[in-house]
Scaffold this motif. Structure first.
Motif, mmCIF file in Angstrom:
data_model
loop_
_atom_site.group_PDB
_atom_site.id
_atom_site.type_symbol
_atom_site.label_atom_id
_atom_site.label_comp_id
_atom_site.label_asym_id
_atom_site.label_seq_id
_atom_site.Cartn_x
_atom_site.Cartn_y
_atom_site.Cartn_z
ATOM 1 N N GLY A 1 66.477 52.515 46.335
ATOM 2 C CA GLY A 1 66.259 51.290 47.394
ATOM 3 C C GLY A 1 67.381 51.470 48.355
ATOM 4 O O GLY A 1 68.491 51.603 48.139
ATOM 5 N N LEU A 2 66.870 51.189 49.839
ATOM 6 C CA LEU A 2 67.934 51.167 50.662
ATOM 7 C C LEU A 2 67.882 49.864 51.444
ATOM 8 O O LEU A 2 66.981 49.207 51.756
ATOM 9 C CB LEU A 2 67.198 52.022 51.815
ATOM 10 C CG LEU A 2 67.577 53.582 51.606
ATOM 11 C CD1 LEU A 2 66.834 54.458 52.770
ATOM 12 C CD2 LEU A 2 68.946 53.987 51.706
ATOM 13 N N ASP A 3 69.243 49.116 51.317
ATOM 14 C CA ASP A 3 69.661 47.924 52.081
ATOM 15 C C ASP A 3 70.011 48.408 53.567
ATOM 16 O O ASP A 3 70.970 48.762 53.829
ATOM 17 C CB ASP A 3 70.659 47.117 51.494
ATOM 18 C CG ASP A 3 70.869 46.130 52.182
ATOM 19 O OD1 ASP A 3 70.427 45.659 53.200
ATOM 20 O OD2 ASP A 3 71.944 45.272 51.374
ATOM 21 N N ALA A 4 68.909 48.346 54.336
ATOM 22 C CA ALA A 4 68.947 48.462 55.893
ATOM 23 C C ALA A 4 69.137 47.338 56.751
ATOM 24 O O ALA A 4 68.550 47.037 57.797
ATOM 25 C CB ALA A 4 67.928 49.353 56.255
ATOM 26 N N GLU B 1 60.222 35.212 45.923
ATOM 27 C CA GLU B 1 60.978 34.281 44.882
ATOM 28 C C GLU B 1 62.557 34.409 44.995
ATOM 29 O O GLU B 1 63.398 33.717 44.410
ATOM 30 C CB GLU B 1 60.478 34.740 43.451
ATOM 31 C CG GLU B 1 58.939 34.426 43.202
ATOM 32 C CD GLU B 1 58.860 32.966 43.051
ATOM 33 O OE1 GLU B 1 59.833 32.330 42.396
ATOM 34 O OE2 GLU B 1 57.595 32.573 43.353
ATOM 35 N N VAL B 2 62.979 35.550 45.561
ATOM 36 C CA VAL B 2 64.428 35.895 45.671
ATOM 37 C C VAL B 2 65.125 35.690 47.260
ATOM 38 O O VAL B 2 66.444 35.536 47.155
ATOM 39 C CB VAL B 2 64.818 36.994 45.122
ATOM 40 C CG1 VAL B 2 64.258 37.149 43.780
ATOM 41 C CG2 VAL B 2 64.097 38.086 45.727
ATOM 42 N N VAL C 1 62.133 52.055 48.248
ATOM 43 C CA VAL C 1 61.956 50.923 49.267
ATOM 44 C C VAL C 1 63.018 50.638 50.359
ATOM 45 O O VAL C 1 64.195 50.822 50.003
ATOM 46 C CB VAL C 1 62.105 49.698 48.194
ATOM 47 C CG1 VAL C 1 61.769 48.442 49.045
ATOM 48 C CG2 VAL C 1 60.932 49.591 47.119
ATOM 49 N N VAL C 2 62.646 50.352 51.616
ATOM 50 C CA VAL C 2 63.663 50.004 52.531
ATOM 51 C C VAL C 2 63.404 48.477 52.824
ATOM 52 O O VAL C 2 62.446 48.071 53.001
ATOM 53 C CB VAL C 2 63.374 50.919 53.920
ATOM 54 C CG1 VAL C 2 64.313 50.720 54.727
ATOM 55 C CG2 VAL C 2 63.472 52.440 53.259
ATOM 56 N N VAL C 3 64.505 47.841 52.904
ATOM 57 C CA VAL C 3 64.610 46.428 53.270
ATOM 58 C C VAL C 3 65.261 46.346 54.638
ATOM 59 O O VAL C 3 66.350 46.698 54.803
ATOM 60 C CB VAL C 3 65.350 45.482 52.370
ATOM 61 C CG1 VAL C 3 65.471 43.928 52.609
ATOM 62 C CG2 VAL C 3 64.577 45.692 50.679
ATOM 63 N N MET D 1 64.708 45.034 43.881
ATOM 64 C CA MET D 1 64.488 44.798 42.584
ATOM 65 C C MET D 1 63.066 44.176 42.437
ATOM 66 O O MET D 1 62.220 44.424 41.339
ATOM 67 C CB MET D 1 65.691 44.191 41.998
ATOM 68 C CG MET D 1 66.805 45.175 41.612
ATOM 69 S SD MET D 1 68.002 44.382 40.668
ATOM 70 C CE MET D 1 68.598 42.945 41.476
ATOM 71 N N ALA D 2 62.816 43.071 43.261
ATOM 72 C CA ALA D 2 61.698 42.344 43.169
ATOM 73 C C ALA D 2 60.717 43.230 43.463
ATOM 74 O O ALA D 2 59.361 43.228 42.982
ATOM 75 C CB ALA D 2 61.794 41.280 43.837
#
Length: 413
Positions: A394-397, A292-293, A340-342, A328-329
């Motif tokens: 949360g990690l923005d990888a 959704e995001v 969470v790792v993205v 966040m989602a």
């Protein structure tokens, strides 16, 4: 379930254990050693199976899809399968749990536990199906861990408020897709319809004497939950640590139905089958929420994260803030998530080394780390506070958009 076992045996994924095994520690210990389906021919004189879905390849085989297509496939669910009532369940006898090889898994356990029993219950026209651990009290009674606020617990409260007992039927030894459906958060009363959808569109059920509908199973235990409560635990839960002792509702069984030479299904607490059944049903939910995001590619709840607390989310970024929106989602979709790792599309989320590489080369602690305090976490996480809150990270990888050339990985293709 028998058809599934035979299909997996043809794939070379079943190990037959013919020597006698004990239901106390012995069979559970063997199931810890690998993810192969173990078919025990003599557990205290009975047949039993463990590790039925301890590996994602088994779930993929049951669904008839490629392993890497699992999450997108499951995310398309409509919960619209057809449930066919084939009439009364025949052949009931007085309940006697001593006739089953119910296992004691670890030395610190309070006793023998049914771990793969699906509890079907009915309130009005709504029937629910979910797995609850059940500690054996005697030959006809178990103490069942009913999490407060979950559907079975809510239905019990409603029945007791009317001065009635809640009718239930526990199935042991169902097709693994029925078990998977019962572990999934679905629209109210849609567990059987979802199981039917997963099985190809239809499922046949039969009616117990107390009105509960049950699918095909090796063992069916029919009974009621009333006002009686008993101490339940200690019990090893998903993290491999002991869950505390609680006063829990007692199920009293009045009848049992057995197939000829039934196959008992046991799930090792904190084993890989437990982790898959706890976590994998949340992956399509996270997949849909992240979709959704931003553009989502895949989701995995990792074994190292107890199959429940850690997620890796693979996306294709469309804007620079997409990864944080994805974080966040994911937290909103699965409130028990802790970390969470993205990652980008070039990272293999099934390879922990590749995920660690993304963290090592694409994360700046001052800009890519999200820390969220004072939020609800998992009741199974030993680091939770007394009020149930915890800290989520949360990690923005992912690569910085516009600088992808700086992250090109050398290779020959």
């Amino acid at each position: 379930m028998r058809e599934f076992i035979e299909m997996m045996r043809r794939k070379g994924a079943v190990e037959d254990i013919r020597e006698p095994c004990s239901s106390v520690f012995d069979a559970p210990r063997r199931s810890k050693e690998n993810d192969t389906i173990l078919f025990f021919h003599d557990v205290d004189g009975h047949r039993a199976v463990m590790n039925l879905m301890a590996d994602r390849s088994a779930l993929a085989a049951a669904l008839g899809v490629e392993e890497r297509d699992l999450v997108p496939h499951l995310a398309k669910a409509t919960y619209s399968g057809r449930v066919v009532n084939a009439g009364p369940l025949q052949g009931g006898k007085p309940a006697d749990l001593s006739r089953l090889p119910i296992m004691k898994h670890f030395p610190g356990d309070a006793g023998r536990y049914i771990t793969a029993g699906i509890v079907f219950s009915r309130e009005g026209e709504i029937e629910n199906g979910s797995i609850h651990r059940m500690m054996v009290i005697d030959d006809t009674r178990v103490a069942a861990r009913l999490v407060e606020g979950r559907h079975t617990h809510t239905m019990l409260k409603t029945a007791l408020a009317r001065g009635e007992r809640l009718p239930v039927a526990v199935t042991i030894g169902t097709h693994p897709l029925v078990t998977f459906a019962s572990c999934t958060r679905v629209p109210v009363g849609k567990e059987l319809a979802y199981a039917a959808e997963l099985l190809g569109g239809e499922i046949t059920v039969r009616e117990c004497r107390n009105g509960i509908l049950v699918p095909d199973a090796e063992i069916v235990l029919e009974g009621y939950i009333g006002t009686e409560r008993a101490a339940e635990g200690p019990f090893v839960d998903i993290t491999g640590t002991y869950d505390p002792v609680r006063q829990e509702p007692v199920i009293e069984f009045t009848a049992m139905y057995l197939k000829a030479d039934p196959i008992y299904h046991g799930i090792l607490p904190a084993g890989n089958e437990h982790k898959l059944l706890m976590g994998a049903p949340y992956e399509p939910k996270i997949y849909r929420a992240v979709g959704e995001v931003t553009t989502v590619r895949d989701v995995l709840l990792t074994k190292g994260g107890a199959g429940y607390l850690h997620a890796v989310v693979q996306i294709r970024k469309n804007t620079q803030g997409d990864a944080k929106n994805a974080i966040m989602a994911a937290f909103a979709a699965h409130t028990s998530l802790k970390h969470v790792v993205v990652v980008d599309e070039d990272i293999d989320i099934y390879d922990p080394v590749d995920v660690e590489f993304a963290i090592a080369t694409r994360v700046r602690g001052d800009t890519d780390l999200m820390v969220i305090t004072g939020v609800r976490g998992s009741s199974l996480d030993p680091t939770r506070l007394a009020d149930g809150t915890n800290v989520k990270i949360g990690l923005d990888a992912t690569m910085v958009m516009g600088k992808e050339d700086e992250f090109v990985r050398a290779g020959w293709e």
